[in-house]
Write an enzyme that holds these catalytic residues in place. Structure first.
Site, PDB file in Angstrom:
ATOM      1  N   ASN A  52       0.846  -1.183   0.000  1.00  0.00           N
ATOM      2  CA  ASN A  52       0.000   0.000   0.000  1.00  0.00           C
ATOM      3  C   ASN A  52       0.890   1.245   0.000  1.00  0.00           C
ATOM      4  OD1 ASN A  52       0.641  -0.865   2.696  1.00  0.00           O
ATOM      5  ND2 ASN A  52      -0.938   0.474   3.541  1.00  0.00           N
ATOM      6  N   GLU A  54       0.382   5.305   0.514  1.00  0.00           N
ATOM      7  CA  GLU A  54      -0.526   6.377   0.903  1.00  0.00           C
ATOM      8  C   GLU A  54      -0.039   7.721   0.375  1.00  0.00           C
ATOM      9  OE1 GLU A  54      -2.177   4.183   4.946  1.00  0.00           O
ATOM     10  OE2 GLU A  54      -0.893   5.946   5.162  1.00  0.00           O
ATOM     11  N   CYS A  63      -4.022   0.613  -2.585  1.00  0.00           N
ATOM     12  CA  CYS A  63      -3.905  -0.626  -1.826  1.00  0.00           C
ATOM     13  C   CYS A  63      -2.791  -1.517  -2.390  1.00  0.00           C
ATOM     14  CB  CYS A  63      -5.209  -1.400  -1.877  1.00  0.00           C
ATOM     15  SG  CYS A  63      -6.616  -0.552  -1.150  1.00  0.00           S
ATOM     16  N   GLU A  65      -2.984  -4.721  -3.018  1.00  0.00           N
ATOM     17  CA  GLU A  65      -3.503  -5.619  -4.053  1.00  0.00           C
ATOM     18  C   GLU A  65      -3.557  -4.901  -5.396  1.00  0.00           C
ATOM     19  OE1 GLU A  65      -4.807  -4.797  -1.161  1.00  0.00           O
ATOM     20  OE2 GLU A  65      -5.976  -6.427  -0.265  1.00  0.00           O
ATOM     21  N   CYS A  96     -10.112  -4.976   0.371  1.00  0.00           N
ATOM     22  CA  CYS A  96     -11.266  -4.083   0.446  1.00  0.00           C
ATOM     23  C   CYS A  96     -12.171  -4.328  -0.757  1.00  0.00           C
ATOM     24  CB  CYS A  96     -10.812  -2.625   0.509  1.00  0.00           C
ATOM     25  SG  CYS A  96     -10.241  -1.945  -1.064  1.00  0.00           S
ATOM     26  N   CYS A  99     -10.677  -3.479  -4.199  1.00  0.00           N
ATOM     27  CA  CYS A  99      -9.672  -4.449  -4.639  1.00  0.00           C
ATOM     28  C   CYS A  99     -10.331  -5.748  -5.076  1.00  0.00           C
ATOM     29  CB  CYS A  99      -8.669  -4.723  -3.531  1.00  0.00           C
ATOM     30  SG  CYS A  99      -7.477  -3.382  -3.349  1.00  0.00           S
TER      31      CYS A  99
HETATM   32 ZN    ZN Z   1      -8.069  -2.359  -1.427  1.00  0.00          ZN
END
Ligand code: ZN
Length: 139
Positions: A52, A54, A63, A65, A96, A99
């Site tokens: 990930n 940010e 993310c 993934e 999430c 994803c």
């Molecule tokens: Zn995600």
């Protein structure tokens, strides 16, 4: 999906786990402090990983993934057989919703193993994680 406590080495592709853990260590998560590493095995057998990443503009974060899928697709691959998501969360964090759809685009039948350092895991296929995923069908 199943949630279980099993020795990671018996149920998880060790190369994928290693790659996911390496990506985890490289996560850029200064705002949430929630690191995620992901690694998937393309149909060719090649491994693609992602962490990930940010941003100070929170909505721009990506993310792990998604990062792994971007690497796979950017290399010209259009499918994968397995994904490992590594976090330090208990129970292990799973992809999430966004994803799940991004994974579904390429390989609904691929296996997903979400795992943590304690060896807890949540497993299933991409389609198990995203029933009735969206497909753009051309008539
Ligand atoms: Zn995600």
């Amino acid at each position: 999906m199943t949630q279980q406590q099993t020795p990671a080495s018996t149920t998880i592709d060790p190369e994928l786990l290693s790659a996911a853990r390496q990506a985890f260590a490289n996560a850029y998560a200064p705002y949430s402090a929630f690191q995620v590493g992901a690694a998937l095995r393309g149909i060719s057998g090649r491994i693609y990983s992602g962490a990930n990443v940010e941003n100070a503009s929170y909505g721009l974060g990506r993310c792990a993934e998604q990062s792994a899928i971007q690497a796979m697709a950017s290399a010209g691959e259009r499918g994968f057989t397995a994904l490992v998501v590594y976090t330090e969360a208990s129970p292990p964090a799973s992809p999430c919703g966004a994803c799940r759809q991004i994974l579904f685009e390429f390989s609904p039948e691929a296996s997903v193993v979400c795992v943590n350092a304690q060896g807890e895991s949540v497993t299933g296929s991409v389609a198990d994680f995203l029933p009735h995923g969206f497909r753009l069908e051309h008539g």
